[in-house]
Design an enzyme around this catalytic site. Structure first.
Site, PDB file in Angstrom:
ATOM      1  N   LYS A 127       0.884  -1.179   0.000  1.00  0.00           N
ATOM      2  CA  LYS A 127       0.000   0.000   0.000  1.00  0.00           C
ATOM      3  C   LYS A 127       0.915   1.221   0.000  1.00  0.00           C
ATOM      4  CE  LYS A 127      -4.312  -1.662   0.870  1.00  0.00           C
ATOM      5  NZ  LYS A 127      -4.741  -1.928   2.238  1.00  0.00           N
ATOM      6  N   HIS A 130       2.312   6.923   2.367  1.00  0.00           N
ATOM      7  CA  HIS A 130       1.939   8.288   1.994  1.00  0.00           C
ATOM      8  C   HIS A 130       2.156   9.292   3.118  1.00  0.00           C
ATOM      9  CE1 HIS A 130      -1.683   7.732   4.335  1.00  0.00           C
ATOM     10  NE2 HIS A 130      -1.929   6.628   3.669  1.00  0.00           N
ATOM     11  N   HIS A 133       1.450   8.788   6.746  1.00  0.00           N
ATOM     12  CA  HIS A 133       2.303   7.952   7.595  1.00  0.00           C
ATOM     13  C   HIS A 133       3.438   8.729   8.250  1.00  0.00           C
ATOM     14  CE1 HIS A 133       0.756   4.602   4.946  1.00  0.00           C
ATOM     15  NE2 HIS A 133       0.455   4.200   6.156  1.00  0.00           N
TER      16      HIS A 133
HETATM   17  N1  ARG Z   1      -0.603  -1.011   9.851  1.00  0.00           N
HETATM   18  C1  ARG Z   1      -1.519  -0.170  10.551  1.00  0.00           C
HETATM   19  C2  ARG Z   1      -2.018   0.948   9.644  1.00  0.00           C
HETATM   20  O1  ARG Z   1      -1.339   1.329   8.714  1.00  0.00           O
HETATM   21  C3  ARG Z   1      -0.916   0.458  11.770  1.00  0.00           C
HETATM   22  C4  ARG Z   1      -0.442  -0.504  12.800  1.00  0.00           C
HETATM   23  C5  ARG Z   1      -0.484   0.071  14.150  1.00  0.00           C
HETATM   24  N2  ARG Z   1       0.051  -0.796  15.152  1.00  0.00           N
HETATM   25  C6  ARG Z   1      -0.605  -1.741  15.795  1.00  0.00           C
HETATM   26  N3  ARG Z   1       0.064  -2.464  16.666  1.00  0.00           N
HETATM   27  N4  ARG Z   1      -1.852  -1.994  15.581  1.00  0.00           N
HETATM   28  O2  ARG Z   1      -3.084   1.480   9.910  1.00  0.00           O
END
Ligand code: ARG
Length: 572
Positions: A127, A130, A133
């Site tokens: 993905k 962007h 982030h």
């Molecule tokens: N990958 C997730 C996102 O982009 C964020 C992860 C956050 N960390 C967690 N331990 N849930 O939304």
């Protein structure tokens, strides 16, 4: 450094009755206006115990401290005792401390032996990485640096989103329409286009969904071909992420993302089962959280597949067992507040006392000047593009402003990327904010370039000071600090003195913007000193003292920028 507040607290303890030193400490204030002293102590609370009017008590305390050589003046204004420190001793303490501690100044061993996990960035594989982030990435990195600086044993974790049913879809799409070459050339954009195409096609042909589900099951079962493709997507995505991390100067100690927990969830689900927490609902397993005013948490779908939340539970338990953390911090957007509240509660219900050591550190949204981003409408702004553009624009400014640099490429990078990071860390993290190019790259506002420029200015003064600067640093104790006790110098020294406390406060509150704010204050105070005073005078003792203060300011700015993850160029 001498803790002046503590010294005052001890003196006050001897002069008062019926109040503990802890209370005294808590009551001592630092007046915003230094005309009211370096510290102030209100006596209202003492009136009852000491059976005297507060103003009389204050007068009595001030009277008894006359002649104490810690102070240049102690006076009472109504119910307040105002303490003015003896400037020379104070300034001497500050400049010598910075000179002795150098790049360690502001740090400590407060956290020795305590492990802190800082999870941040955590983008999703395949993905776009962007602009949205950037916040977790840059704020998380700074929080890690703060804890590290305070002596905590830190671990940086990137909890990659590298698992889930979408990989079944992606593999299916790749098999139908994919090209190896395209993926290699531009992994994320290409994989994303497959994902989008999958959804378009699946509307006409629902069988695709079944195929994707079957493919994901194969992946979960470790079938060679599916695992190979997934691994390849992951590697290619990581290459892109790493490129951005490198530009930002950010590293991780662990990339154990969601997939890492794929074989660790059964046990966790079993633990929940044993605790009687699971309930069946339409074939799925849920935890009912209605008692806590929260929506139920879906732990296992009816087809047996696990979810994001299941992996977070498994990850926390793994981290406790593997690292035995003191704190486990999650720097994740506030949109996920409910998710974290849910699974923290579940940990608690599972009987893990350490659930309270898991902390969600939320932050607000970033949007663009022309409206918010939308992946669906294709308005994705890649972080890498933003960073490249910042560097490009900075290069133009450097040329236009004729900025002094020996390597324009390096400087443009340090300043351009520093500017973007600085802006991220300027606002309280919970606030939503709008990304603005004008604000980011302004050299005169309260921006990264302004602070970096101030640092470079101090560096240039020290270079021009030559042998005198060297002598000042080599024998700081012998300098005549009376030359750096004027108002501008003293204000600067006060801000430098405060820096270690600022670091502690920022770490405690998980708020890097406290450091950002302070670094701007130090830069402004240094610029005032620079304008008000002639540093490189003919009087050698005066020059040396001023150079030492210049050095202390420069080092404090550099250490502060370092905590934000930003470089401090020597020239610009
Ligand atoms: N990958 C997730 C996102 O982009 C964020 C992860 C956050 N960390 C967690 N331990 N849930 O939304």
């Amino acid at each position: 450094m001498i803790d002046f507040k503590e010294k005052i607290a001890v003196l006050l303890e001897a002069q008062t009755e019926g109040i503990s030193i802890d209370d005294i400490r808590a009551m001592i204030e630092i007046p915003a206006d230094s005309k009211l002293g370096d510290y102030a102590f209100p006596c209202f609370r003492l009136a009852k115990v000491m059976r005297k009017a507060p103003a009389l008590i204050a007068a009595g305390i001030a009277e008894s401290l006359q002649g104490n050589d810690l102070f240049s003046k102690v006076e009472n204004v109504n119910a307040y005792v105002n303490f003015f420190l003896a400037r020379e001793a104070y300034v001497k303490e500050v400049v010598e401390a910075v000179n002795a501690e150098k790049e360690q100044f502001g740090g400590s061993s407060l956290g020795e032996g305590k492990k802190v996990i800082v999870e941040f960035s955590s983008p999703n594989i395949a993905k776009p990485f962007h602009i949205g982030h950037i916040r977790s990435t840059v704020i998380g990195n700074s929080i890690y640096k703060l804890y590290n600086f305070l002596g905590y044993d830190t671990v940086r974790v990137n909890h990659l989103g590298d698992y889930g049913t979408q990989f079944g879809k992606m593999i299916t799409a790749y098999r139908r329409w994919g090209s190896e070459e395209d993926v290699k050339r531009e992994p994320i954009k290409t994989l994303l286009s497959y994902y989008v195409k999958f959804h378009e096609e699946a509307e006409q042909d629902p069988a695709l969904e079944d195929e994707a589900r079957a493919t994901f099951t194969k992946l979960e079962n470790g079938e060679e071909e599916e695992v190979r493709l997934w691994q390849w997507f992951r590697d290619e995505s990581l290459k892109e992420f790493t490129r951005v991390y490198k530009m930002l100067g950010i590293e991780f100690d662990s990339y154990a993302g969601e997939s890492f927990y794929s074989d660790k969830m059964d046990r966790v689900v079993q633990m929940m089962e044993d605790k009687g927490l699971l309930k069946e609902s339409d074939g799925a397993q849920i935890v009912d959280l209605s008692e806590y005013n929260m929506a139920p948490a879906l732990i296992k779908k009816s087809d047996g597949s696990t979810l994001y939340i299941t992996r977070d539970l498994a990850a926390a338990i793994y981290r406790k067992e593997h690292y035995d953390f003191y704190k486990n911090l999650y720097v994740v957007a506030s949109q996920q507040n409910l998710h974290f509240q849910q699974w923290f509660k579940i940990l608690e219900l599972m009987g893990f006392e350490w659930a309270e050591d898991c902390v969600h550190i939320p932050f607000g949204l970033v949007s663009l000047e022309d409206g918010t981003m939308s992946t669906r409408q294709g308005r994705v702004v890649f972080l890498e593009d933003v960073l490249n553009r910042a560097v490009e624009k900075t290069r133009e400014i450097i040329i236009e402003k004729n900025v002094n640099t020996d390597n324009i490429d390096v400087t443009a990078k340090q300043v351009g990327i520093g500017a973007v990071m600085f802006q991220e860390l300027s606002n309280g993290k919970i606030k939503d904010y709008v990304f603005s190019w004008d604000k980011v790259l302004n050299f005169d506002g309260e921006t990264g370039p302004y602070v970096q420029y101030t640092h470079a200015r101090a560096a240039s003064v020290l270079r021009n000071g030559g042998a005198s600067a060297e002598a000042a640093l080599a024998d700081a104790g012998a300098l005549d600090v009376s030359y750096i006790c004027g108002d501008a110098a003293y204000e600067l020294a006060r801000l430098i003195y405060k820096f270690p406390a600022v670091v502690v406060e920022a770490a405690k509150k998980y708020e890097p913007s406290i450091v950002t704010r302070h670094v701007v204050d130090v830069a402004q105070a240094f610029n005032k000193f620079y304008h008000d005073e002639h540093i490189l005078t003919d009087n050698e003792s005066e020059k040396r003292a001023k150079l030492l203060l210049t050095y202390a300011a420069k080092q404090t700015i550099k250490n502060g920028l370092g905590l934000l993850g930003i470089e401090a160029p020597e020239r610009m």
